[in-house]
Motif scaffolding. Structure first.
Motif, PDB file in Angstrom:
ATOM      1  N   ARG A   1      -5.333   4.204  11.273  1.00  0.00           N
ATOM      2  CA  ARG A   1      -3.881   4.029  11.188  1.00  0.00           C
ATOM      3  C   ARG A   1      -3.330   5.033  10.185  1.00  0.00           C
ATOM      4  O   ARG A   1      -3.695   5.008   9.009  1.00  0.00           O
ATOM      5  N   THR A   2      -2.477   5.900  10.651  1.00  0.00           N
ATOM      6  CA  THR A   2      -1.934   6.952   9.790  1.00  0.00           C
ATOM      7  C   THR A   2      -0.788   6.416   8.940  1.00  0.00           C
ATOM      8  O   THR A   2      -0.216   5.357   9.205  1.00  0.00           O
ATOM      9  N   ALA A   3      -0.422   7.216   7.929  1.00  0.00           N
ATOM     10  CA  ALA A   3       0.702   6.848   7.068  1.00  0.00           C
ATOM     11  C   ALA A   3       2.006   6.842   7.851  1.00  0.00           C
ATOM     12  O   ALA A   3       2.892   6.012   7.592  1.00  0.00           O
ATOM     13  N   VAL A   4       2.139   7.749   8.817  1.00  0.00           N
ATOM     14  CA  VAL A   4       3.348   7.769   9.643  1.00  0.00           C
ATOM     15  C   VAL A   4       3.461   6.481  10.447  1.00  0.00           C
ATOM     16  O   VAL A   4       4.525   5.852  10.514  1.00  0.00           O
ATOM     17  N   ALA A   5       2.355   6.047  11.068  1.00  0.00           N
ATOM     18  CA  ALA A   5       2.368   4.815  11.859  1.00  0.00           C
ATOM     19  C   ALA A   5       2.651   3.600  10.984  1.00  0.00           C
ATOM     20  O   ALA A   5       3.267   2.631  11.433  1.00  0.00           O
ATOM     21  N   ALA A   6       2.188   3.639   9.730  1.00  0.00           N
ATOM     22  CA  ALA A   6       2.380   2.504   8.823  1.00  0.00           C
ATOM     23  C   ALA A   6       3.729   2.533   8.114  1.00  0.00           C
ATOM     24  O   ALA A   6       4.095   1.568   7.436  1.00  0.00           O
ATOM     25  N   GLY A   7       4.453   3.648   8.234  1.00  0.00           N
ATOM     26  CA  GLY A   7       5.749   3.757   7.565  1.00  0.00           C
ATOM     27  C   GLY A   7       5.643   4.023   6.082  1.00  0.00           C
ATOM     28  O   GLY A   7       6.562   3.701   5.323  1.00  0.00           O
ATOM     29  N   THR A   8       4.540   4.645   5.646  1.00  0.00           N
ATOM     30  CA  THR A   8       4.329   4.882   4.209  1.00  0.00           C
ATOM     31  C   THR A   8       4.243   6.369   3.871  1.00  0.00           C
ATOM     32  O   THR A   8       3.870   6.723   2.750  1.00  0.00           O
ATOM     33  N   ALA A   9       4.554   7.228   4.829  1.00  0.00           N
ATOM     34  CA  ALA A   9       4.366   8.667   4.627  1.00  0.00           C
ATOM     35  C   ALA A   9       5.228   9.222   3.497  1.00  0.00           C
ATOM     36  O   ALA A   9       4.875  10.229   2.873  1.00  0.00           O
ATOM     37  N   GLN A  10       6.356   8.575   3.217  1.00  0.00           N
ATOM     38  CA  GLN A  10       7.269   9.095   2.199  1.00  0.00           C
ATOM     39  C   GLN A  10       7.058   8.446   0.826  1.00  0.00           C
ATOM     40  O   GLN A  10       7.875   8.621  -0.072  1.00  0.00           O
ATOM     41  N   THR A  11       5.967   7.711   0.661  1.00  0.00           N
ATOM     42  CA  THR A  11       5.710   7.049  -0.617  1.00  0.00           C
ATOM     43  C   THR A  11       5.545   8.073  -1.736  1.00  0.00           C
ATOM     44  O   THR A  11       4.781   9.033  -1.623  1.00  0.00           O
ATOM     45  N   SER A  12       6.261   7.850  -2.818  1.00  0.00           N
ATOM     46  CA  SER A  12       6.201   8.765  -3.966  1.00  0.00           C
ATOM     47  C   SER A  12       5.410   8.122  -5.098  1.00  0.00           C
ATOM     48  O   SER A  12       5.641   6.962  -5.458  1.00  0.00           O
ATOM     49  N   GLY A  13       4.473   8.887  -5.657  1.00  0.00           N
ATOM     50  CA  GLY A  13       3.705   8.373  -6.781  1.00  0.00           C
ATOM     51  C   GLY A  13       4.566   8.079  -7.998  1.00  0.00           C
ATOM     52  O   GLY A  13       4.276   7.161  -8.776  1.00  0.00           O
TER      53      GLY A  13
ATOM     54  N   GLN B   1       4.564  -1.152   6.721  1.00  0.00           N
ATOM     55  CA  GLN B   1       5.688  -1.833   7.353  1.00  0.00           C
ATOM     56  C   GLN B   1       5.189  -2.606   8.571  1.00  0.00           C
ATOM     57  O   GLN B   1       5.118  -2.085   9.677  1.00  0.00           O
ATOM     58  N   GLY B   2       4.823  -3.857   8.375  1.00  0.00           N
ATOM     59  CA  GLY B   2       4.328  -4.671   9.473  1.00  0.00           C
ATOM     60  C   GLY B   2       2.852  -4.440   9.726  1.00  0.00           C
ATOM     61  O   GLY B   2       2.152  -3.752   8.982  1.00  0.00           O
TER      62      GLY B   2
ATOM     63  N   LYS C   1      -5.015  -0.287   2.575  1.00  0.00           N
ATOM     64  CA  LYS C   1      -4.443   0.974   2.074  1.00  0.00           C
ATOM     65  C   LYS C   1      -3.013   0.744   1.589  1.00  0.00           C
ATOM     66  O   LYS C   1      -2.391  -0.267   1.897  1.00  0.00           O
ATOM     67  N   TRP C   2      -2.512   1.718   0.812  1.00  0.00           N
ATOM     68  CA  TRP C   2      -1.142   1.717   0.306  1.00  0.00           C
ATOM     69  C   TRP C   2      -0.836   0.415  -0.464  1.00  0.00           C
ATOM     70  O   TRP C   2       0.196  -0.216  -0.297  1.00  0.00           O
ATOM     71  N   VAL C   3      -1.762   0.025  -1.356  1.00  0.00           N
ATOM     72  CA  VAL C   3      -1.644  -1.236  -2.077  1.00  0.00           C
ATOM     73  C   VAL C   3      -0.461  -1.188  -3.058  1.00  0.00           C
ATOM     74  O   VAL C   3      -0.282  -0.208  -3.788  1.00  0.00           O
ATOM     75  N   SER C   4       0.322  -2.250  -3.070  1.00  0.00           N
ATOM     76  CA  SER C   4       1.436  -2.335  -4.030  1.00  0.00           C
ATOM     77  C   SER C   4       1.368  -3.591  -4.884  1.00  0.00           C
ATOM     78  O   SER C   4       2.042  -3.663  -5.912  1.00  0.00           O
ATOM     79  N   ARG C   5       0.555  -4.567  -4.463  1.00  0.00           N
ATOM     80  CA  ARG C   5       0.598  -5.871  -5.165  1.00  0.00           C
ATOM     81  C   ARG C   5      -0.769  -6.563  -5.037  1.00  0.00           C
ATOM     82  O   ARG C   5      -1.366  -6.591  -3.959  1.00  0.00           O
ATOM     83  N   LEU C   6      -1.224  -7.132  -6.161  1.00  0.00           N
ATOM     84  CA  LEU C   6      -2.425  -7.966  -6.193  1.00  0.00           C
ATOM     85  C   LEU C   6      -2.004  -9.331  -6.718  1.00  0.00           C
ATOM     86  O   LEU C   6      -1.508  -9.435  -7.844  1.00  0.00           O
ATOM     87  N   GLU C   7      -2.209 -10.357  -5.910  1.00  0.00           N
ATOM     88  CA  GLU C   7      -1.798 -11.711  -6.275  1.00  0.00           C
ATOM     89  C   GLU C   7      -3.014 -12.595  -6.491  1.00  0.00           C
ATOM     90  O   GLU C   7      -3.826 -12.780  -5.577  1.00  0.00           O
TER      91      GLU C   7
END
Length: 382
Positions: free
Chosen positions: A238-250, A321-322, A373-379
């Motif tokens: 699954r690519t970043a484009v397909a996941a909607g994360t390609a524009q993520t900025s560090g 995204q989904g 991938k593209w982790v933003s949160r650990l609960e």
């Protein structure tokens, strides 16, 4: 006169059927030998499939007992699952060719035992064909059907096992009589036919198993994936484009860790923490796998900082995204394993967008779809 209220059409009359099936190899000994091989391959495929299903979607009683070792465990079991599944295709074809004259006998059943045998054949044949067909298309990541693959594949496997057990029970006397070669007469061509089947299975295995067996990679002619092709030398499902994360900025990204002492980190702050490197494989349900050197922060260190107890489980949330794996859960055995990392780099390079930049999970003995991938949160979960 037939005891049935209708007679079979001329093409299905016993005398006409027997005249058409003249090969001496349509006989019990050949069928039993092929059945042994097919049964062994199917059993390995079934058991390794159960392991894969249990690791992806563990029942409650198993959740706290999932092992994070051996490191290559899932790579081996899922590789075997796909290898034996593909090997079953020529074996099943040869088995069906050997026994298919029996499918046209009339009447279809003369006793309760024969009716049970026919029921077992129907369950086994229908489910086995569907299993192999859908499983093969899954290795290609092609899903032209409306039903969920994994759940359907799982239940078809149980139906096939039930049909197989019913078939074995009904055919037990024939199997016992023809199990040993010394008890049955020699048939011309049997050895050549069985040798041809084995060579076919070996050829299919050699040209497809390279996606999971490194020393067969040079013969990887027909496998759906090459494990050494892709960004940074690793395949991507699954690519970043397909996941909607390609524009993520560090610069804008933040990692949130919840728990008794929750906190938030920037990418620079995360990179400033003690970094560890581990050689771990990515192994996917399609059968391919590849090893890499991953560098990042140990997940257990992040949990300790949040005040999480040793028994705590973890929910991992992605920026994706989904998608069915946007949120995954990690059992305590993985979360507190020293090899489980929130990785920032692979093979010495900053993660590419398709591999999960800014950060991704990598853990031992874990299906690739759960290596979020593209982790933003650990609960932290109680």
């Amino acid at each position: 006169m037939s005891r049935f209220p209708f007679a079979p059409p001329p093409a299905l009359r016993p005398e006409n059927i027997q005249a058409r099936f003249r090969s001496a190899l349509h006989e019990p000994r050949t069928a039993v030998v092929l059945g042994r091989w097919l049964g062994a391959a199917f059993l390995v495929c079934f058991l390794t499939g159960l392991i894969s299903h249990g690791l992806q979607d563990p029942p409650g009683w198993l959740r706290n007992h999932l092992p994070s070792r051996p490191v290559d465990g899932y790579r081996i079991t899922q590789g075997l699952h796909v290898i034996t599944g593909i090997a079953c295709i020529p074996l099943l074809a040869a088995k069906l060719w050997t026994v298919y004259p029996k499918l046209f006998t009339w009447p279809p059943a003369r006793s309760v035992l024969q009716a049970l045998e026919r029921l077992g054949i129907a369950l086994l044949l229908g489910s086995a064909v569907l299993l192999l067909f859908t499983g093969l298309l899954n290795t290609l990541q092609w899903y032209p059907w409306p039903f969920p693959f994994r759940q359907t594949h799982f239940w078809l496997a149980w139906i096939a096992i039930g049909g197989l057990l019913l078939h074995i029970a009904a055919k037990a006397p024939v199997i016992q009589e023809n199990w040993r070669r010394v008890r049955v007469p020699v048939v011309d061509g049997r050895r050549a036919f069985l040798t041809g089947v084995l060579l076919s299975v070996a050829a299919v295995t050699v040209v497809t198993a390279g996606q999971s067996v490194p020393w067969l990679r040079r013969f990887d002619l027909l496998a759906p994936r090459r494990p050494d092709l892709g960004p940074q030398g690793l395949p991507v499902n699954r690519t970043a484009v397909a996941a909607g994360t390609a524009q993520t900025s560090g610069a804008d990204w933040r990692l949130t860790v919840t728990g008794p002492r929750g906190y938030t980190l920037t990418l620079d702050e995360l990179a400033a923490l003690p970094q560890y490197t581990a050689q771990l494989p990515i192994a996917c349900v399609e059968g391919w796998s590849a090893s890499a050197h991953w560098t990042g922060v140990r997940v257990r260190d992040l949990l300790d900082r949040a005040g999480a107890p040793e028994s705590a489980r973890l929910r991992v949330v992605s920026l994706e995204q989904g998608g069915p794996y946007r949120t995954t859960e990690m059992e305590s055995s993985y979360a507190h394993d020293p090899l489980t990392l929130l990785a920032l780099r692979v093979n010495g390079e900053v993660l590419a967008a398709d591999h999960g930049f800014p950060a991704r999970i990598i853990a031992p003995n874990r299906p690739g779809v759960l290596q979020t991938k593209w982790v933003s949160r650990l609960e932290v979960l109680a």
